[in-house]
Design a protein around this motif. Structure first.
Motif, PDB file in Angstrom:
ATOM      1  N   ASN A 127       0.848  -1.190   0.000  1.00  0.00           N
ATOM      2  CA  ASN A 127       0.000   0.000   0.000  1.00  0.00           C
ATOM      3  C   ASN A 127       0.887   1.245   0.000  1.00  0.00           C
ATOM      4  N   ASP A 128       0.268   2.427   0.072  1.00  0.00           N
ATOM      5  CA  ASP A 128       1.053   3.652  -0.019  1.00  0.00           C
ATOM      6  C   ASP A 128       2.013   3.831   1.153  1.00  0.00           C
ATOM      7  N   VAL A 129       1.683   3.322   2.336  1.00  0.00           N
ATOM      8  CA  VAL A 129       2.596   3.435   3.480  1.00  0.00           C
ATOM      9  C   VAL A 129       3.824   2.557   3.258  1.00  0.00           C
ATOM     10  N   MET A 130       3.625   1.370   2.692  1.00  0.00           N
ATOM     11  CA  MET A 130       4.767   0.501   2.382  1.00  0.00           C
ATOM     12  C   MET A 130       5.657   1.149   1.327  1.00  0.00           C
ATOM     13  N   VAL A 131       5.063   1.810   0.362  1.00  0.00           N
ATOM     14  CA  VAL A 131       5.838   2.529  -0.652  1.00  0.00           C
ATOM     15  C   VAL A 131       6.657   3.639   0.017  1.00  0.00           C
ATOM     16  N   MET A 132       6.037   4.374   0.943  1.00  0.00           N
ATOM     17  CA  MET A 132       6.749   5.433   1.676  1.00  0.00           C
ATOM     18  C   MET A 132       7.922   4.847   2.466  1.00  0.00           C
ATOM     19  N   LEU A 133       7.692   3.706   3.130  1.00  0.00           N
ATOM     20  CA  LEU A 133       8.736   3.081   3.932  1.00  0.00           C
ATOM     21  C   LEU A 133       9.884   2.581   3.053  1.00  0.00           C
ATOM     22  N   ARG A 134       9.553   1.985   1.911  1.00  0.00           N
ATOM     23  CA  ARG A 134      10.606   1.522   0.990  1.00  0.00           C
ATOM     24  C   ARG A 134      11.443   2.692   0.485  1.00  0.00           C
ATOM     25  N   GLU A 135      10.777   3.790   0.124  1.00  0.00           N
ATOM     26  CA  GLU A 135      11.515   4.977  -0.336  1.00  0.00           C
ATOM     27  C   GLU A 135      12.395   5.532   0.778  1.00  0.00           C
ATOM     28  N   PHE A 136      11.880   5.559   1.997  1.00  0.00           N
ATOM     29  CA  PHE A 136      12.654   6.041   3.136  1.00  0.00           C
ATOM     30  C   PHE A 136      13.870   5.147   3.372  1.00  0.00           C
ATOM     31  N   ALA A 137      13.689   3.833   3.242  1.00  0.00           N
ATOM     32  CA  ALA A 137      14.784   2.885   3.475  1.00  0.00           C
ATOM     33  C   ALA A 137      15.904   3.035   2.445  1.00  0.00           C
ATOM     34  N   LYS A 138      15.592   3.562   1.266  1.00  0.00           N
ATOM     35  CA  LYS A 138      16.631   3.762   0.235  1.00  0.00           C
ATOM     36  C   LYS A 138      17.624   4.840   0.634  1.00  0.00           C
ATOM     37  N   ASN A 139      17.219   5.735   1.548  1.00  0.00           N
ATOM     38  CA  ASN A 139      18.096   6.782   2.071  1.00  0.00           C
ATOM     39  C   ASN A 139      18.785   7.560   0.952  1.00  0.00           C
ATOM     40  N   LYS A 140      17.990   8.121   0.078  1.00  0.00           N
ATOM     41  CA  LYS A 140      18.530   8.846  -1.076  1.00  0.00           C
ATOM     42  C   LYS A 140      19.330  10.083  -0.683  1.00  0.00           C
ATOM     43  N   LYS A 141      19.067  10.635   0.510  1.00  0.00           N
ATOM     44  CA  LYS A 141      19.831  11.808   0.978  1.00  0.00           C
ATOM     45  C   LYS A 141      21.157  11.393   1.613  1.00  0.00           C
ATOM     46  N   ARG A 142      21.388  10.090   1.721  1.00  0.00           N
ATOM     47  CA  ARG A 142      22.635   9.538   2.287  1.00  0.00           C
ATOM     48  C   ARG A 142      22.884  10.033   3.716  1.00  0.00           C
ATOM     49  N   GLU A 143      21.828  10.055   4.522  1.00  0.00           N
ATOM     50  CA  GLU A 143      21.948  10.472   5.925  1.00  0.00           C
ATOM     51  C   GLU A 143      22.596   9.352   6.731  1.00  0.00           C
ATOM     52  N   GLN A 144      23.281   9.738   7.785  1.00  0.00           N
ATOM     53  CA  GLN A 144      23.796   8.735   8.707  1.00  0.00           C
ATOM     54  C   GLN A 144      22.648   8.284   9.591  1.00  0.00           C
ATOM     55  N   ARG A 145      22.340   7.034   9.544  1.00  0.00           N
ATOM     56  CA  ARG A 145      21.249   6.472  10.347  1.00  0.00           C
ATOM     57  C   ARG A 145      21.832   5.385  11.239  1.00  0.00           C
ATOM     58  N   LEU A 146      22.468   5.818  12.295  1.00  0.00           N
ATOM     59  CA  LEU A 146      23.176   4.888  13.162  1.00  0.00           C
ATOM     60  C   LEU A 146      22.460   4.644  14.481  1.00  0.00           C
ATOM     61  N   TRP A 147      21.524   5.529  14.833  1.00  0.00           N
ATOM     62  CA  TRP A 147      20.808   5.373  16.097  1.00  0.00           C
ATOM     63  C   TRP A 147      19.443   6.032  15.982  1.00  0.00           C
ATOM     64  N   GLN A 148      18.604   5.749  16.941  1.00  0.00           N
ATOM     65  CA  GLN A 148      17.262   6.318  16.948  1.00  0.00           C
ATOM     66  C   GLN A 148      17.331   7.812  17.229  1.00  0.00           C
ATOM     67  N   PRO A 149      16.346   8.574  16.772  1.00  0.00           N
ATOM     68  CA  PRO A 149      16.351  10.007  17.069  1.00  0.00           C
ATOM     69  C   PRO A 149      16.101  10.265  18.550  1.00  0.00           C
ATOM     70  N   ASP A 150      16.656  11.361  19.041  1.00  0.00           N
ATOM     71  CA  ASP A 150      16.370  11.775  20.416  1.00  0.00           C
ATOM     72  C   ASP A 150      14.890  12.134  20.512  1.00  0.00           C
ATOM     73  N   LEU A 151      14.367  12.099  21.698  1.00  0.00           N
ATOM     74  CA  LEU A 151      12.940  12.368  21.876  1.00  0.00           C
ATOM     75  C   LEU A 151      12.603  13.855  21.956  1.00  0.00           C
ATOM     76  N   GLU A 152      13.596  14.711  21.921  1.00  0.00           N
ATOM     77  CA  GLU A 152      13.321  16.147  22.002  1.00  0.00           C
ATOM     78  C   GLU A 152      12.436  16.631  20.849  1.00  0.00           C
ATOM     79  N   TYR A 153      12.515  15.954  19.697  1.00  0.00           N
ATOM     80  CA  TYR A 153      11.721  16.398  18.553  1.00  0.00           C
ATOM     81  C   TYR A 153      10.226  16.289  18.828  1.00  0.00           C
ATOM     82  N   LEU A 154       9.828  15.526  19.834  1.00  0.00           N
ATOM     83  CA  LEU A 154       8.410  15.405  20.163  1.00  0.00           C
ATOM     84  C   LEU A 154       7.826  16.733  20.626  1.00  0.00           C
ATOM     85  N   PHE A 155       8.682  17.603  21.123  1.00  0.00           N
ATOM     86  CA  PHE A 155       8.206  18.880  21.652  1.00  0.00           C
ATOM     87  C   PHE A 155       8.295  19.999  20.624  1.00  0.00           C
ATOM     88  N   GLU A 156       8.760  19.668  19.428  1.00  0.00           N
ATOM     89  CA  GLU A 156       8.811  20.659  18.357  1.00  0.00           C
ATOM     90  C   GLU A 156       7.456  20.688  17.672  1.00  0.00           C
TER      91      GLU A 156
END
Length: 159
Positions: A127-156
């Motif tokens: 479905n469209d969510v799986m398509v979004m997840l597959r695209e995200f997993a490709k990491n086209k921006k070449r970000e470092q994804r070594l750990w989970q995000p901090d929780l501070e973003y929840l307050f943004e």
């Protein structure tokens, strides 16, 4: 005569003669018997159930938590970063699809293999969510994804 013959054997051959073949076999050599599977304990999981009356704010918070606490590091990182980037933008229908995707399969490796396209996604999860997840997993921006995000973003504020 027998003692002279034994003394003339090289070390390994002497050991084989004295100790026998069984004691010289060390480690796994690829010839193990078929696995009986008797040592595997399968714990039946309750079937996934949609929560139609759950408020959206509660659903997003629950899905964020469930995205972070997967039981395998690969999915913890992949799904928590995906959730951070997408949960606030998802419609109620997409949240329900994501909920089903991360909670219905009993094997987290399946989710990882589908997201990374190592295995084909079953039709019920395509479905469209799986398509979004597959695209995200490709990491086209070449970000470092070594750990989970901090929780501070929840307050943004949501973007």
């Amino acid at each position: 005569m027998a003692a002279a013959r034994l003394r003339s054997l090289p070390g390994r051959a002497l050991c084989r003669h004295v100790l026998g073949l069984v004691s010289l076999q060390r480690g796994y050599r690829g010839d193990s018997p078929k696995d009986s599977g008797k040592d595997i304990l399968e714990i039946p999981l309750p079937p996934w159930q949609e929560r139609p009356d759950e408020p959206l704010k509660t659903k997003r918070a629950r899905l964020l938590y469930e995205s972070r606490k997967r039981g395998m590091l690969e999915n913890c990182i992949l799904l928590s970063l995906f959730a951070k980037e997408n949960l606030n933008r998802m419609s109620e229908r997409q949240l329900n699809l994501y909920d089903r995707l991360i909670n219905e399969p009993s094997n987290d490796w399946d989710i990882y293999y589908w997201a990374t396209e190592a295995k084909p996604t079953p039709p019920e999860f395509e479905n469209d969510v799986m398509v979004m997840l597959r695209e995200f997993a490709k990491n086209k921006k070449r970000e470092q994804r070594l750990w989970q995000p901090d929780l501070e973003y929840l307050f943004e504020p949501p973007r």
